[in-house]
Motif scaffolding. Structure first.
Motif, PDB file in Angstrom:
ATOM      1  N   ASP A  35       0.684  -0.684  -0.012  1.00  0.00           N
ATOM      2  CA  ASP A  35       0.283   0.174  -0.264  1.00  0.00           C
ATOM      3  C   ASP A  35       0.895   0.948  -0.369  1.00  0.00           C
ATOM      4  O   ASP A  35       0.709   2.197  -0.588  1.00  0.00           O
ATOM      5  CB  ASP A  35      -0.833  -0.313   1.211  1.00  0.00           C
ATOM      6  N   GLU A  36       2.118   1.062   0.598  1.00  0.00           N
ATOM      7  CA  GLU A  36       2.698   2.601   1.245  1.00  0.00           C
ATOM      8  C   GLU A  36       3.477   2.707  -0.953  1.00  0.00           C
ATOM      9  O   GLU A  36       4.013   3.423  -1.395  1.00  0.00           O
ATOM     10  CB  GLU A  36       4.051   2.457   1.801  1.00  0.00           C
ATOM     11  N   GLU A  37       3.873   1.828  -1.562  1.00  0.00           N
ATOM     12  CA  GLU A  37       4.828   1.885  -2.279  1.00  0.00           C
ATOM     13  C   GLU A  37       4.411   1.677  -3.442  1.00  0.00           C
ATOM     14  O   GLU A  37       4.884   1.769  -4.826  1.00  0.00           O
ATOM     15  CB  GLU A  37       5.937   1.005  -1.720  1.00  0.00           C
ATOM     16  N   LEU A  38       3.128   0.773  -3.473  1.00  0.00           N
ATOM     17  CA  LEU A  38       2.269   0.707  -4.916  1.00  0.00           C
ATOM     18  C   LEU A  38       1.269   1.128  -5.450  1.00  0.00           C
ATOM     19  O   LEU A  38       0.191   1.373  -4.892  1.00  0.00           O
ATOM     20  CB  LEU A  38       1.962  -0.866  -5.072  1.00  0.00           C
ATOM     21  N   SER A  39       1.878   2.455  -5.791  1.00  0.00           N
ATOM     22  CA  SER A  39       0.295   3.269  -6.036  1.00  0.00           C
ATOM     23  C   SER A  39      -0.816   2.958  -6.774  1.00  0.00           C
ATOM     24  O   SER A  39      -2.062   2.618  -6.462  1.00  0.00           O
ATOM     25  CB  SER A  39       0.469   4.618  -6.821  1.00  0.00           C
ATOM     26  N   TRP A  40      -0.140   1.412  -8.131  1.00  0.00           N
ATOM     27  CA  TRP A  40      -1.558   1.332  -8.234  1.00  0.00           C
ATOM     28  C   TRP A  40      -2.531   0.169  -7.248  1.00  0.00           C
ATOM     29  O   TRP A  40      -3.716  -0.180  -7.275  1.00  0.00           O
ATOM     30  CB  TRP A  40      -1.315   0.164  -9.693  1.00  0.00           C
ATOM     31  N   PHE A  41      -1.765  -0.498  -6.506  1.00  0.00           N
ATOM     32  CA  PHE A  41      -2.102  -1.583  -5.295  1.00  0.00           C
ATOM     33  C   PHE A  41      -3.310  -0.724  -4.549  1.00  0.00           C
ATOM     34  O   PHE A  41      -4.123  -1.519  -4.166  1.00  0.00           O
ATOM     35  CB  PHE A  41      -1.144  -1.601  -4.338  1.00  0.00           C
ATOM     36  N   MET A  89      -6.862 -12.824 -11.290  1.00  0.00           N
ATOM     37  CA  MET A  89      -5.962 -12.819 -12.965  1.00  0.00           C
ATOM     38  C   MET A  89      -5.988 -11.884 -13.815  1.00  0.00           C
ATOM     39  O   MET A  89      -5.098 -10.823 -14.527  1.00  0.00           O
ATOM     40  CB  MET A  89      -5.140 -13.816 -13.549  1.00  0.00           C
ATOM     41  N   HIS A  90      -7.301 -11.793 -13.784  1.00  0.00           N
ATOM     42  CA  HIS A  90      -7.633 -10.270 -14.623  1.00  0.00           C
ATOM     43  C   HIS A  90      -7.102  -8.666 -14.430  1.00  0.00           C
ATOM     44  O   HIS A  90      -6.878  -7.944 -14.407  1.00  0.00           O
ATOM     45  CB  HIS A  90      -9.063  -9.796 -14.818  1.00  0.00           C
ATOM     46  N   ALA A  91      -7.363  -8.755 -12.856  1.00  0.00           N
ATOM     47  CA  ALA A  91      -6.651  -7.910 -12.221  1.00  0.00           C
ATOM     48  C   ALA A  91      -5.146  -7.705 -12.346  1.00  0.00           C
ATOM     49  O   ALA A  91      -5.079  -5.788 -11.886  1.00  0.00           O
ATOM     50  CB  ALA A  91      -7.957  -6.987 -10.697  1.00  0.00           C
ATOM     51  N   VAL A  92      -4.771  -8.094 -11.729  1.00  0.00           N
ATOM     52  CA  VAL A  92      -3.242  -7.524 -11.653  1.00  0.00           C
ATOM     53  C   VAL A  92      -2.626  -8.740 -12.899  1.00  0.00           C
ATOM     54  O   VAL A  92      -2.579  -9.386 -13.471  1.00  0.00           O
ATOM     55  CB  VAL A  92      -3.183  -8.581 -10.321  1.00  0.00           C
ATOM     56  N   PRO A  93      -1.893  -8.045 -13.648  1.00  0.00           N
ATOM     57  CA  PRO A  93      -1.026  -8.675 -15.058  1.00  0.00           C
ATOM     58  C   PRO A  93       0.437  -9.017 -14.697  1.00  0.00           C
ATOM     59  O   PRO A  93       0.537  -8.552 -13.089  1.00  0.00           O
ATOM     60  CB  PRO A  93      -0.951  -7.490 -16.069  1.00  0.00           C
ATOM     61  N   LEU A  94       0.896  -9.959 -15.320  1.00  0.00           N
ATOM     62  CA  LEU A  94       1.785 -10.862 -14.615  1.00  0.00           C
ATOM     63  C   LEU A  94       3.100  -9.657 -14.048  1.00  0.00           C
ATOM     64  O   LEU A  94       3.852 -10.024 -12.856  1.00  0.00           O
ATOM     65  CB  LEU A  94       2.923 -11.131 -15.743  1.00  0.00           C
ATOM     66  N   ARG A  95       3.432  -8.542 -15.026  1.00  0.00           N
ATOM     67  CA  ARG A  95       4.747  -7.525 -14.072  1.00  0.00           C
ATOM     68  C   ARG A  95       4.162  -7.025 -13.000  1.00  0.00           C
ATOM     69  O   ARG A  95       4.657  -7.484 -11.816  1.00  0.00           O
ATOM     70  CB  ARG A  95       4.292  -6.484 -15.334  1.00  0.00           C
ATOM     71  N   ARG A  96       2.601  -6.766 -13.079  1.00  0.00           N
ATOM     72  CA  ARG A  96       2.874  -6.241 -11.319  1.00  0.00           C
ATOM     73  C   ARG A  96       2.468  -7.422  -9.958  1.00  0.00           C
ATOM     74  O   ARG A  96       2.837  -7.165  -8.776  1.00  0.00           O
ATOM     75  CB  ARG A  96       1.158  -5.771 -11.520  1.00  0.00           C
ATOM     76  N   SER A  97       2.725  -8.173 -10.469  1.00  0.00           N
ATOM     77  CA  SER A  97       2.080  -9.982  -9.515  1.00  0.00           C
ATOM     78  C   SER A  97       3.878  -9.699  -9.434  1.00  0.00           C
ATOM     79  O   SER A  97       4.422 -10.561  -7.695  1.00  0.00           O
ATOM     80  CB  SER A  97       1.707 -11.336 -10.613  1.00  0.00           C
ATOM     81  N   VAL A  98       4.876  -9.780 -10.336  1.00  0.00           N
ATOM     82  CA  VAL A  98       6.138  -9.820  -9.790  1.00  0.00           C
ATOM     83  C   VAL A  98       6.169  -8.746  -8.854  1.00  0.00           C
ATOM     84  O   VAL A  98       7.481  -8.569  -7.817  1.00  0.00           O
ATOM     85  CB  VAL A  98       7.325  -8.884 -10.790  1.00  0.00           C
ATOM     86  N   ASP A  99       6.205  -7.566  -8.767  1.00  0.00           N
ATOM     87  CA  ASP A  99       5.468  -6.884  -7.992  1.00  0.00           C
ATOM     88  C   ASP A  99       5.577  -7.059  -6.120  1.00  0.00           C
ATOM     89  O   ASP A  99       5.904  -6.960  -5.347  1.00  0.00           O
ATOM     90  CB  ASP A  99       5.103  -5.874  -8.417  1.00  0.00           C
ATOM     91  N   LEU A 100       4.675  -7.279  -6.557  1.00  0.00           N
ATOM     92  CA  LEU A 100       3.854  -8.089  -5.085  1.00  0.00           C
ATOM     93  C   LEU A 100       4.808  -8.776  -4.351  1.00  0.00           C
ATOM     94  O   LEU A 100       4.954  -8.698  -2.989  1.00  0.00           O
ATOM     95  CB  LEU A 100       2.344  -8.632  -5.304  1.00  0.00           C
TER      96      LEU A 100
END
Length: 394
Positions: A35-41, A89-100
């Motif tokens: 929540d702090e580091e990822l604005s899209w989250f 998986m619709h809401a979170v693409p692969l690149r963002r999953s890696v960030d998580l």
């Protein structure tokens, strides 16, 4: 060998129990850092954020199980990502999953000294790093499987849409189905039909690439040995049609009339398919050829729409223009396009014949002195005469 090495360096059971007890708190801390580091989250709905928390907690629990059973092949796909609904998986693409995953691993690494028993810090840290690699492979597998399944689903849906066009099913369902395939609201739309390439040639992929290189939306289907292509939008639909027709098999390629939306594409498909079935009667037809240019052949082949179009676009305008114009056209056709012979037969000047023929061409789009135009005029007038007689009989 890798499993043996991992077993030799695995954390103690006491450390694993402490890690297990801390899994909930670690997952909560990981989500807080996301929540702090990822604005899209931060912008995600609460339900999706809760799913991420569940996945993070399942991942930490799987880490514990992975350490306790060093010889067991990892089954991380089901253990970790099975906790999340498919919609994630619709809401979170692969690149963002890696960030998580990266944030979750960092949180666990930061808490290693607090969780591990004395003397276990380095072993737990190494285990977390090894496990993060396994998780990376697992998430790649999840998204690859999803993409493969989605591709197969898209292919089936695309086949249904094109099949519905060919069969003339209800038009109101088509835009919704096509939208699920990513078809944008666009106009105009045309349907192009011809023979499918022989052999194992992947015509669908090649046609899509060609159409999209021209900036067009595209749907592709193969019915028996016929390739059906729906093109929409694009800066130059005529150029796109010419480009796409190179990917068809041998024989004629027929372009249906332009329509204003996909909902009316069935009209274009019907005309194009009727033209393709009748194109053999015009061996010298250009490639591609318009379905409207094949109206005479389509009418001879029994297409009622072609008969109606010839009557409306050719016969009716001549009949409405008056007897002089109609008689002139008939006489020119009867004299094989000879204007002088026509003038003598009608007792008028040759220039009068030319003027009347020019007027007839403006009304019908067909020139009586052109072989193709004369053929169309002659057939349209004959069909008009037959229809007139039928109406008298009935």
């Amino acid at each position: 060998m890798q499993a043996a090495a991992r077993g030799a360096t695995q954390p103690s059971e006491a450390t694993l129990r402490r890690l297990e007890r801390a899994s909930g708190a670690l997952a909560t801390q990981a989500v807080a850092r996301m929540d702090e580091e990822l604005s899209w989250f931060r912008a995600m709905p609460a339900a999706q954020r809760s799913w991420v928390t569940i996945v993070a907690q399942a991942g930490i629990a799987s880490l514990v199980e992975w350490c306790r059973n060093p010889g067991r092949p990892p089954r991380l796909t089901g253990e970790v990502f099975g906790a999340a609904p498919r919609e994630l998986m619709h809401a979170v693409p692969l690149r963002r999953s890696v960030d998580l995953i990266k944030v979750t691993v960092e949180v666990v690494e930061d808490r290693v000294e607090q969780v591990a028993e004395p003397g276990d810090v380095d072993r737990l840290r190494l285990t977390v790093l090894q496990f993060s690699r396994e998780i990376a492979f697992a998430v790649a597998h999840v998204y690859a499987s999803y993409a493969e399944n989605r591709g197969a689903w898209d292919a089936r849906l695309e086949a249904l849409v094109v099949d519905a066009l060919v069969r003339g099913d209800r038009a109101e369902e088509l835009p919704g189905r096509a939208a699920a395939l990513g078809w944008a609201e666009t106009e105009p739309v045309v349907v192009v039909v011809g023979s499918a390439p022989p052999g194992e040639h992947d015509s669908s992929t090649v046609v899509r690439r060609a159409a999209r290189s021209m900036g067009c939306e595209v749907l592709v289907g193969v019915h028996a040995d016929e390739l059906v292509v729906v093109l929409g939008g694009g800066p130059d639909l005529t150029a796109a049609t010419s480009r796409v027709c190179r990917e068809f098999g041998a024989g004629p390629v027929v372009v249906g009339p332009r329509v204003d939306s996909l909902a009316h594409a069935g009209e274009s498909a019907s005309a194009a398919l009727a033209g393709l079935h009748a194109a053999a009667a015009w061996p010298d037809a250009p490639r591609p050829v318009s379905a409207d240019d094949l109206l005479p052949e389509r009418a001879l082949d029994g297409d009622p729409l072609a008969r109606a179009a010839l009557a409306e676009q050719v016969a009716a305008p001549l009949q409405s223009a008056g007897p002089e114009l109609l008689e002139t056209v008939r006489t020119v056709l009867g004299n094989g396009g000879n204007l002088e012979a026509t003038a003598r037969a009608l007792f008028v000047h040759t220039n009068t014949v030319r003027y009347r023929l020019k007027r007839a061409a403006e009304l019908t789009g067909c020139s009586a002195t052109d072989p193709r135009g004369a053929w169309t005029l002659q057939l349209a007038l004959a069909l008009g005469q037959l229809e007139g007689q039928r109406s008298l009989w009935h």
